[in-house]
Design an enzyme around this catalytic site. Structure first.
Site, PDB file in Angstrom:
ATOM      1  N   GLU A  73       3.962  -4.321  12.256  1.00 20.75           N
ATOM      2  CA  GLU A  73       3.016  -3.231  11.991  1.00 20.75           C
ATOM      3  C   GLU A  73       1.871  -3.837  11.202  1.00 20.75           C
ATOM      4  O   GLU A  73       2.021  -4.136  10.011  1.00 20.75           O
ATOM      5  CB  GLU A  73       3.702  -2.116  11.189  1.00 20.75           C
ATOM      6  N   ASN A 124       0.799  -1.238   0.000  1.00 19.88           N
ATOM      7  CA  ASN A 124       0.000   0.000   0.000  1.00 19.88           C
ATOM      8  C   ASN A 124       0.831   1.288   0.000  1.00 19.88           C
ATOM      9  O   ASN A 124       0.391   2.299  -0.535  1.00 19.88           O
ATOM     10  CB  ASN A 124      -1.028  -0.013   1.134  1.00 19.88           C
ATOM     11  N   GLU A 156       7.763   1.951  14.928  1.00 16.65           N
ATOM     12  CA  GLU A 156       8.667   2.498  13.920  1.00 16.65           C
ATOM     13  C   GLU A 156       8.715   4.006  14.152  1.00 16.65           C
ATOM     14  O   GLU A 156       7.903   4.555  14.886  1.00 16.65           O
ATOM     15  CB  GLU A 156       8.151   2.234  12.496  1.00 16.65           C
ATOM     16  N   CYS A 185      -3.357   1.142   6.591  1.00 16.24           N
ATOM     17  CA  CYS A 185      -3.502   0.396   7.846  1.00 16.24           C
ATOM     18  C   CYS A 185      -4.242   1.228   8.872  1.00 16.24           C
ATOM     19  O   CYS A 185      -4.976   0.713   9.677  1.00 16.24           O
ATOM     20  CB  CYS A 185      -2.124   0.034   8.369  1.00 16.24           C
TER      21      CYS A 185
END
Ligand code: NAP
Ligand code: MG
Length: 492
Positions: free
Chosen positions: A254, A156, A466, A288
């Site tokens: 993630e 994505n 992150e 996400c």
């Protein structure tokens, strides 16, 4: 530059282009037309092992891990500069391959450049501590790179999410092996060449393209793998976590989300409607942290829904390469079918599809995977479209009568990546932000993040973070060194 059907990209292993051991190739498609734009070499598990070997050798023999961090910083800044210089080329390639609009791809490339600059700034600030201990002794800690780190990326934000973990791992002195998603490998392969030109030593940055279940697993289970950074679905994330646990190596995960957007009656509804639209229709909803559940005060339900509907219906669908397109296609026909399946199921169970809901079946866009921005109302909190990650431009609407009910609905999910709150009341903003079970919250703003702000999820949205100040350090390990300063019998 625009990719031609004849363009071919090899794997990038040990600083060289490699056709892969089987010589196989795979077509890469443009989601706006479902026609091929390029081919890539296709790795087999033995190519994954080859890449791990190249990385391990480079880690042990090149200057990268052991020399001054400032030297790595200069190389990473050079890479950032090269990507910036070729920003339009990277953005076009991303758009052609993934489908998002050029405006979005340009934003991604700018974020990548900033990320590399940010982590470059941290490369010479990796340091240990001195620790007072009894007796004539001296104690200190060292921060060492982990060795070979593996990075598995989704489709994505193909290059952005890859470099978000590759950048800090490189800054810390590791050698990386990156596996981009099979659907979107082109910008990662292009970037590996740029990294070599910028002065990253051969073998420090490797890219292999291949099926996740074979090549991805071959990387993670390789004995040389010292950590895994994974961004993708919960299902695969769980598999990665299991494989990493068996090897006793760290994994950063993630994963998905089902993020709530809570709108209180005193909010600026025009701003909220725009923010809600950006948060669910941006990147055609393939985010996400998409704000996929609108949780709105019942007293403003009709007014806000009218404004959100106007935002949705005002978006121009088109191939991402067209400058005036606001929303591109979904990444693949499979993804489109999946998303339409959610809408059909909701409609069949009595929900109201306020706008959108259907594939674009006429005109030039019918060749691609285009879905009109969709809003679904009158849903039960138990509906599948409310509970599961759709990963498409589909907004589910729920209503509340009290702040307590709003928070309860917002937290009624197995995910916890992101949430947003819209209100002008300071106390409501801060109180509700604390009550929301999410790794990131915005107040009166659509989803927004920066290289310096931590990005990570609660609950099934992931493990670890992150971005942020500690990201480079997270790719190091700590060693304690105790030195006896020479007395015959040091006191304890
Ligand atoms: P995916 O199917 O989980 O794939 C992600 C990556 O894992 C791909 O490179 C894939 O390779 C690889 N893979 C698949 N099976 C594997 C295995 N058994 N071992 C090792 N690697 C394997 O996810 P996706 O469909 O690409 O992306 C969508 C998902 O990513 C959504 O759930 C979304 O929420 C999540 N996401 C999370 C974040 C975040 O920061 N939290 C950001 C973006 C996206 P192939 O392409 O070859 O299958
Ligand atoms: Mg997948």
């Amino acid at each position: 530059m625009s990719a031609q059907a004849t363009d071919h990209y090899e794997l990038f292993i040990g600083g060289k282009e490699s056709p892969g051991s089987g010589g196989e190739r795979r077509e890469v498609l443009n989601p706006a037309t479902n026609r091929p734009i390029a081919t890539t070499a296709l790795a087999r598990p033995e190519d994954a092992r080859h890449a791990m070997e190249a990385a391990e050798t480079a880690f042990r023999t090149s200057w990268w891990a052991t020399d001054d961090g400032g030297k790595r910083a200069r190389v990473l800044l050079k890479l950032a500069g090269s990507i910036e210089t070729h920003a339009e080329e990277f953005a076009r390639l991303e758009t052609l391959n993934m489908g998002k609009t050029l405006r979005e791809s340009r934003g991604d490339v700018a974020f990548i450049v900033r990320t590399l600059e940010y982590v470059a700034g941290l490369a010479d600030k990796i340091q240990g501590e001195t620790i007072p201990v009894p007796g004539p002794r001296f104690d200190y800690t060292l921060r060492e790179p982990l060795g070979v780190t593996v990075h598995i990326a989704p489709w994505n934000y193909p290059l952005l999410l890859a470099l978000r973990s590759v950048g800090p791992a490189l800054a810390a002195g590791n050698a990386v092996v990156l596996k981009p998603a099979s659907l979107t490998p082109l910008t990662a392969l292009r970037c590996a060449r740029a990294a070599k030109e910028a002065g990253v030593p051969d073998g420090i940055f490797n890219v292999v393209v291949g099926n996740g279940s074979e090549v991805g697993e071959a990387l993670v289970t390789d004995l040389r793998c010292r950590s895994v950074s994974f961004t993708g679905s919960g299902e695969v994330g769980l598999r990665i976590a299991e494989l990493a646990a068996r090897r006793v190596i760290p994994s950063t995960l993630e994963l998905g989300g089902k993020s709530p957007v809570v709108v209180f009656p005193d909010a600026d509804l025009d701003r909220a409607a725009k923010g809600i639209g950006f948060g669910i229709f941006g990147n055609a909803g393939q985010m996400c942290w998409a704000g996929s559940r609108l949780i709105v005060a019942r007293s403003i339900h009709d007014e806000l829904l009218g404004k959100v509907r106007a935002v949705a219906e005002g978006l121009r669908l088109g191939p991402g390469t067209e400058e005036n397109a606001d929303m591109g296609p979904l990444v693949s026909p499979d993804q489109l079918d999946r998303v339409v399946g959610f809408v059909t199921e909701a409609r069949d169970s009595g929900a109201t599809v306020v706008t959108g809901g259907a594939k674009v079946a006429e005109g030039p866009l019918r060749e691609g995977n285009f879905l009109a921005p969709t809003v679904i109302d009158q849903l039960a909190p138990s509906a599948r479209v409310v509970r599961d990650e759709v990963f498409g431009p589909v907004l589910s609407v729920l209503s509340f009568d009290s702040p307590e009910e709003a928070v309860k609905l917002a937290n009624d999910t197995r995910y916890g990546l992101f949430a947003s709150v819209w209100t002008k009341d300071l106390a409501t903003a801060h109180t509700v932000s604390r009550q929301l079970e999410a790794g990131m919250v915005t107040v009166n703003e659509a989803p927004a993040t920066f290289p310096q702000t931590p990005f990570g999820g609660y609950k099934e949205s992931g493990l670890g973070f992150e971005q942020g100040l500690h990201v480079v350090e997270s790719y190091t390990r700590r060693k304690n060194v105790l030195v006896n300063l020479g007395s015959a019998k040091p006191k304890r």
